[in-house]
Design a protein around this motif. Structure first.
Motif, PDB file in Angstrom:
ATOM      1  N   MET A  33       0.834  -1.046   0.005  1.00  9.63           N
ATOM      2  CA  MET A  33       0.004   0.073  -0.004  1.00  9.63           C
ATOM      3  C   MET A  33       0.904   0.668  -0.216  1.00  9.63           C
ATOM      4  O   MET A  33       1.953   1.103   0.821  1.00  9.63           O
ATOM      5  N   THR A  34       0.488   2.632  -1.078  1.00 12.66           N
ATOM      6  CA  THR A  34       1.379   2.906  -1.338  1.00 12.66           C
ATOM      7  C   THR A  34       0.832   4.546   0.128  1.00 12.66           C
ATOM      8  O   THR A  34      -0.044   4.525   0.399  1.00 12.66           O
ATOM      9  N   ALA A  35       1.617   5.709   0.374  1.00 12.44           N
ATOM     10  CA  ALA A  35       1.384   6.225   1.229  1.00 12.44           C
ATOM     11  C   ALA A  35       0.357   7.221   0.860  1.00 12.44           C
ATOM     12  O   ALA A  35      -1.046   7.621   1.611  1.00 12.44           O
ATOM     13  N   ALA A  36      -0.146   7.447  -0.596  1.00 10.69           N
ATOM     14  CA  ALA A  36      -1.414   8.255  -1.279  1.00 10.69           C
ATOM     15  C   ALA A  36      -2.513   7.268  -0.731  1.00 10.69           C
ATOM     16  O   ALA A  36      -3.621   7.427   0.112  1.00 10.69           O
ATOM     17  N   ASP A  37      -2.329   5.558  -1.012  1.00 11.39           N
ATOM     18  CA  ASP A  37      -3.611   4.513  -0.687  1.00 11.39           C
ATOM     19  C   ASP A  37      -3.694   4.845   0.642  1.00 11.39           C
ATOM     20  O   ASP A  37      -4.991   4.852   0.864  1.00 11.39           O
ATOM     21  N   LYS A  79       5.183  12.787   7.647  1.00  8.96           N
ATOM     22  CA  LYS A  79       6.020  13.093   7.025  1.00  8.96           C
ATOM     23  C   LYS A  79       7.602  13.376   8.076  1.00  8.96           C
ATOM     24  O   LYS A  79       9.034  13.270   7.638  1.00  8.96           O
ATOM     25  N   LYS A  80       7.142  14.454   8.049  1.00 11.67           N
ATOM     26  CA  LYS A  80       8.109  15.622   9.200  1.00 11.67           C
ATOM     27  C   LYS A  80       8.138  15.585  10.502  1.00 11.67           C
ATOM     28  O   LYS A  80       8.591  16.221  11.018  1.00 11.67           O
ATOM     29  N   ASP A  81       7.576  14.161  11.154  1.00 11.39           N
ATOM     30  CA  ASP A  81       7.185  13.946  12.426  1.00 11.39           C
ATOM     31  C   ASP A  81       7.360  15.538  13.124  1.00 11.39           C
ATOM     32  O   ASP A  81       7.531  15.768  14.505  1.00 11.39           O
ATOM     33  N   GLN A  82       6.130  15.759  12.428  1.00 11.21           N
ATOM     34  CA  GLN A  82       5.208  16.768  13.199  1.00 11.21           C
ATOM     35  C   GLN A  82       4.365  16.496  14.160  1.00 11.21           C
ATOM     36  O   GLN A  82       3.584  15.749  14.062  1.00 11.21           O
ATOM     37  N   THR A  83       3.084  16.935  14.874  1.00 11.72           N
ATOM     38  CA  THR A  83       2.933  16.916  15.317  1.00 11.72           C
ATOM     39  C   THR A  83       1.295  16.732  14.680  1.00 11.72           C
ATOM     40  O   THR A  83       1.091  17.605  13.741  1.00 11.72           O
ATOM     41  N   VAL A  84       0.598  15.248  14.678  1.00  9.13           N
ATOM     42  CA  VAL A  84      -1.237  15.405  14.192  1.00  9.13           C
ATOM     43  C   VAL A  84      -1.736  14.450  15.288  1.00  9.13           C
ATOM     44  O   VAL A  84      -1.168  13.998  16.774  1.00  9.13           O
ATOM     45  N   THR A  85      -3.349  14.572  15.339  1.00  6.94           N
ATOM     46  CA  THR A  85      -4.075  14.147  16.415  1.00  6.94           C
ATOM     47  C   THR A  85      -4.341  12.759  16.767  1.00  6.94           C
ATOM     48  O   THR A  85      -3.300  12.116  15.987  1.00  6.94           O
TER      49      THR A  85
END
Length: 57
Positions: free
Chosen positions: A1-5, A21-27
């Motif tokens: 599975m691709t990242a887009a999928d 991908k930038k190691d930033q905060t996500v929920t």
């Protein structure tokens, strides 16, 4: 599975995937969606690394 999928199946915004991908905060909701799509546990997709530069007083 691709990242887009994965992004499409988990209904994640493109900018959220970029943040990951930038190691930033996500929920936590984002990781919940990813786990649902991959049929896996949270611990399989997330690793906690302590930030030593974050000084707490």
């Amino acid at each position: 599975m691709t990242a887009a999928d994965l992004r499409k199946q988990a209904d994640i915004a493109p900018n959220t995937l970029t943040r990951m991908k930038k190691d930033q905060t996500v929920t936590m909701q984002v990781f919940e969606r990813i786990c649902d799509v991959l049929d896996t546990d949270f611990g399989d997709v997330v690793e906690y690394i302590q930030d030593d530069s974050d000084e707490r007083t």
